[in-house]
Write a protein that holds these residues in place. Structure first.
Motif, PDB file in Angstrom:
ATOM      1  N   SER A   1      39.080 -22.632  14.704  1.00 13.42           N
ATOM      2  CA  SER A   1      39.053 -21.349  15.409  1.00 13.42           C
ATOM      3  C   SER A   1      39.842 -20.326  14.608  1.00 13.42           C
ATOM      4  O   SER A   1      41.033 -20.521  14.340  1.00 13.42           O
ATOM      5  CB  SER A   1      39.671 -21.485  16.805  1.00 13.42           C
TER       6      SER A   1
ATOM      7  N   ARG B   1      40.938 -17.731  15.633  1.00 12.98           N
ATOM      8  CA  ARG B   1      41.952 -17.123  16.509  1.00 12.98           C
ATOM      9  C   ARG B   1      43.230 -17.951  16.526  1.00 12.98           C
ATOM     10  O   ARG B   1      44.201 -17.570  17.165  1.00 12.98           O
ATOM     11  CB  ARG B   1      41.402 -17.000  17.935  1.00 12.98           C
TER      12      ARG B   1
ATOM     13  N   LYS C   1      41.972 -14.783   8.527  1.00  9.26           N
ATOM     14  CA  LYS C   1      40.615 -15.112   8.975  1.00  9.26           C
ATOM     15  C   LYS C   1      39.550 -14.752   7.951  1.00  9.26           C
ATOM     16  O   LYS C   1      38.384 -15.099   8.115  1.00  9.26           O
ATOM     17  CB  LYS C   1      40.313 -14.425  10.296  1.00  9.26           C
TER      18      LYS C   1
ATOM     19  N   GLU D   1      43.467 -17.511  26.541  1.00  7.20           N
ATOM     20  CA  GLU D   1      42.654 -17.161  25.369  1.00  7.20           C
ATOM     21  C   GLU D   1      42.234 -15.703  25.450  1.00  7.20           C
ATOM     22  O   GLU D   1      42.234 -14.977  24.458  1.00  7.20           O
ATOM     23  CB  GLU D   1      41.422 -18.060  25.308  1.00  7.20           C
TER      24      GLU D   1
ATOM     25  N   SER E   1      43.961 -12.835  22.783  1.00  5.50           N
ATOM     26  CA  SER E   1      43.054 -12.648  21.650  1.00  5.50           C
ATOM     27  C   SER E   1      42.862 -11.172  21.365  1.00  5.50           C
ATOM     28  O   SER E   1      42.735 -10.371  22.276  1.00  5.50           O
ATOM     29  CB  SER E   1      41.697 -13.293  21.957  1.00  5.50           C
TER      30      SER E   1
END
Length: 207
Positions: A153, A155, A164, A203, A207
């Motif tokens: 992920s 995140r 990322k 989440e 996020s």
């Protein structure tokens, strides 16, 4: 390749499907689980795989243990009259049975240089914490008759040296947009959090 939210079931889905592949009439006879660590950087290879690192990196392998525990409990639910300690011993025995039946090996990315794996379903977990060089090192360890499942992920990047855009997972996801004559590729994103409403809430707000 699977990029998904925290709590979306990446590890349990990967492991249960790996078991299905090994148990069918396929060329695979083992499951190899590799999890990235925040120490799994290129320079970490300079010290080699020193004694004591097994204990140091044991916490990183808890997800596969938790997934096996979950599967064992689903297969052998507790009976109403069964004592708790008796049931827990039964679950532990079932987990060891799963490890043996599916020839499951769990490890971190460190210490893989020079090794070769064949006839294995490979799960590479937390790939977002691998640098491009680290993921390349891991992927080049696998030879004939290997199916690779890469999960992570973007995140949840814990590695201070990558982001990322330049981590190993992103490189693989970008490559999945083009066809290859060498390997068959498939990428998927899981959007639903199944761990709990609390995990889904956390989440969303962070996020």
């Amino acid at each position: 390749v699977c990029e998904a939210l925290a709590g979306s079931g990446k590890t349990i889905t990967a492991l249960s499907n790996a078991m299905r592949l090994v148990s069918t009439n396929s060329p695979y006879d083992s499951i190899t689980y590799i999890r990235a660590t925040v120490s799994d950087l290129d320079q970490a290879e300079e010290v080699g795989f020193l004694p004591g690192l097994e204990e140091k990196f044991a916490p990183y392998l808890h997800p596969v243990q938790d997934s096996l525990d979950f599967i064992a409990r689903k297969q052998r639910p507790r009976q109403k009259a069964q004592k708790i300690d008796e049931y827990e011993a039964q679950v532990e025995e079932a987990v060891q049975e799963l490890r043996t039946r599916y020839n499951i090996t769990a490890m971190t990315g460190l210490g893989l240089r020079g090794r070769t794996f064949t006839d294995s379903v490979v799960i590479i977990d937390e790939a977002q914490n691998m640098s491009k060089a680290s993921l390349q090192k891991v992927l080049t360890r696998f030879g004939k008759n290997c199916k690779i499942i890469i999960i992570g992920s973007n995140r949840q990047i814990d590695n201070a040296y990558i982001n990322k855009y330049n981590n190993g997972l992103s490189v693989i996801l970008n490559d999945c947009t083009v066809k290859s004559e060498l390997v068959k590729k498939h990428a998927i994103t899981l959007h639903r959090v199944v761990r709990s409403p609390l995990a889904e809430w956390a989440e969303g707000i962070f996020s």
